[in-house]
Design an enzyme around this catalytic site. Structure first.
Site, short mmCIF file in Angstrom:
data_model
loop_
_atom_site.label_atom_id
_atom_site.label_comp_id
_atom_site.label_asym_id
_atom_site.label_seq_id
_atom_site.Cartn_x
_atom_site.Cartn_y
_atom_site.Cartn_z
N TRP A 113 1.00 -1.20 0.13
CA TRP A 113 0.13 0.02 -0.01
C TRP A 113 0.75 1.21 0.15
O TRP A 113 0.61 2.32 -0.41
CB TRP A 113 -1.09 0.02 1.09
CG TRP A 113 -1.79 -1.24 1.17
CD1 TRP A 113 -1.70 -2.10 2.44
CD2 TRP A 113 -2.46 -1.77 0.32
NE1 TRP A 113 -2.42 -3.09 2.13
CE2 TRP A 113 -2.89 -3.13 0.78
CE3 TRP A 113 -2.76 -1.69 -1.13
CZ2 TRP A 113 -3.76 -4.05 -0.01
CZ3 TRP A 113 -3.28 -2.71 -1.88
CH2 TRP A 113 -4.00 -3.88 -1.30
N ASP A 114 1.93 1.28 0.63
CA ASP A 114 3.02 2.05 0.55
C ASP A 114 3.45 2.48 -0.87
O ASP A 114 3.48 3.69 -1.36
CB ASP A 114 4.19 2.07 1.51
CG ASP A 114 3.85 2.41 2.88
OD1 ASP A 114 3.10 3.33 3.19
OD2 ASP A 114 4.68 1.82 3.71
N LEU A 115 3.86 1.39 -1.46
CA LEU A 115 4.35 1.60 -2.92
C LEU A 115 3.31 2.21 -3.77
O LEU A 115 3.45 3.08 -4.79
CB LEU A 115 5.03 0.39 -3.44
CG LEU A 115 6.15 -0.24 -2.64
CD1 LEU A 115 6.61 -1.64 -3.10
CD2 LEU A 115 7.26 1.05 -2.61
#
Length: 413
Positions: A164-166
């Site tokens: 989800w960060d990426l």
């Protein structure tokens, strides 16, 4: 490293993955990225994995090619310098990427009072401003309860990839470019909000997983290493090596049957079940246990080398299970001969394979990736060039603890 975005300047005030990943992508495409760092480093400056001297390979990886200005943001003078860098004049600037809170000295409204056309991309945990990170978002959207061995329905399994960060960082990068185009047409800036939880929710919705549960009223169970809705699983070779075999399409399925000489047992299974496994992808999943037993017995007859040769000649879609160390040493195409990598020496003093932007462009040759900056190494350049701070004032700001300058600037002349 490309120069496709060499006409834009982006300022980053952020830590951890999503926002720095956004600006890393923009930097690798040529944008001039200036990040302001806390003197001594932010909360992710020593995050693992670490090098022999305690330097963070994680931090170096996310910040390569950027400029670093070291400021004391606890002091009003340091905050004023950060605001001045973000809102500096020039049609190439006025672009800010951050994960700082929406309120405070870096609020969009506050910054817009200085530069009305400012584009701010802000990474949040949740849309309401509540704190969250990748792992707390992931556990809340159901992925860990779909991951792991079949039958362990009540045991959540976390993943090691901060997906989800990426994805949020990639979404932010696309959003920034869209906002820049909008500003060119209208002269207007805007505040872009990218909540991790919304990125996760949108992704599950896009992949049909929300519709699946909303319509059926039931959660998807765990299926171990089986590929959901099609044929795919890990199998063991005669020498103990394991391969992942996938047959999504009819062509891939036929290639697998031919490579393992499974025409007879598969035809018998189809006749027994009254189905066509070649034409029905879902049927391969529904009857995976019967198919797996046939494929497992066939794969176990071959060593990995022999199986790989048969699979490659037949066009089977497969992958070999390897550790990162094995990938580095056994497959030159992974890193050693991969043109996206170059050996670069970083501030840690370590030289190691460093990736550039993963896409290639026909209009421009790829340049080697740049190293990460030493903390605060560009303070002098940014303050004197961008903000026109007189050179004589730099040492005074340093002595007051507002900025950190490289030692060479502090030596007596």
């Amino acid at each position: 490293m490309y120069r496709l975005l060499s006409d834009i300047r982006v300022v980053e005030g952020a830590s951890f993955i999503a926002a720095p990943y956004c600006t890393l992508l923009l930097s690798q495409l040529g944008a001039d990225v200036i990040r302001f760092d806390a003197i001594g480093g932010g909360p992710d400056y020593r995050r693992w994995p670490l090098g022999p001297g305690g330097d963070s390979f994680y931090w170096e990886g996310l910040n390569k090619g950027k400029k670093s200005v070291a400021l004391n943001l606890a002091m009003p003078e340091g905050r004023e310098l950060a605001i001045a860098i973000v809102t500096a004049e020039g049609k190439d600037g006025g672009i800010f990427v951050t994960n700082y809170p929406e309120t405070g000295f870096l609020s969009h409204d506050s910054l817009c009072s200085v530069r009305p056309d400012l584009v701010t991309a802000r990474i949040l945990g949740h849309a309401d401003g509540a704190s969250a990170v990748d792992y707390t978002v992931n556990c809340a959207v159901g992925i860990p309860y779909m991951t792991g061995p079949e039958g362990d329905e009540h045991v959540p399994i976390n993943h090691v990839l901060p997906a989800w960060d990426l994805l949020a960082g990639s979404t932010a990068a696309v959003s920034v470019l869209a906002a820049i185009e909008y500003r060119k047409c209208t002269g207007l800036g805007q505040h872009i909000r990218i909540p991790l939880s919304d990125v996760a929710a949108a992704t599950l919705g896009t992949l049909g997983q929300i519709a699946e549960v909303a319509i059926s009223g039931a959660d998807r169970p765990k299926f171990g290493n089986s590929l959901y809705g099609a044929f795919g699983r890990d199998f063991g070779c005669a020498d103990g090596k394991r391969v992942m075999i996938v047959a999504l399409t009819s062509k891939q399925w036929k290639a697998l049957i031919a490579a393992l000489d499974l025409e007879t047992p598969i035809r018998a299974l189809e006749a027994e079940l009254g189905i066509s496994l070649e034409s029905d992808e879902g049927a391969r999943f529904l009857h995976r246990e019967r198919i797996d037993a046939i494929v497992e017995q066939a794969v176990a007859r071959y060593t990995l080398a022999a199986l790989s040769q048969r699979f490659k000649s037949s066009g089977v879609c497969f992958g070999v299970y390897r550790t990162v160390q094995e990938a580095l040493t056994d497959d030159p195409s992974f890193v050693e001969s991969n043109p996206i990598f170059a050996n670069v020496e970083h501030p840690s003093g370590c030289r190691y394979p460093t990736p550039g932007f993963p896409a290639s462009f026909s209009s421009e040759a790829r340049r080697n990736p740049y190293p990460a900056p030493a903390l605060g190494q560009d303070t002098e350049e940014v303050l004197t060039t961008l903000l026109r701070v007189p050179s004589a004032a730099l040492a005074s700001l340093h002595d007051q603890g507002v900025i950190r300058l490289p030692d060479r600037l502090l030596s007596p002349s």
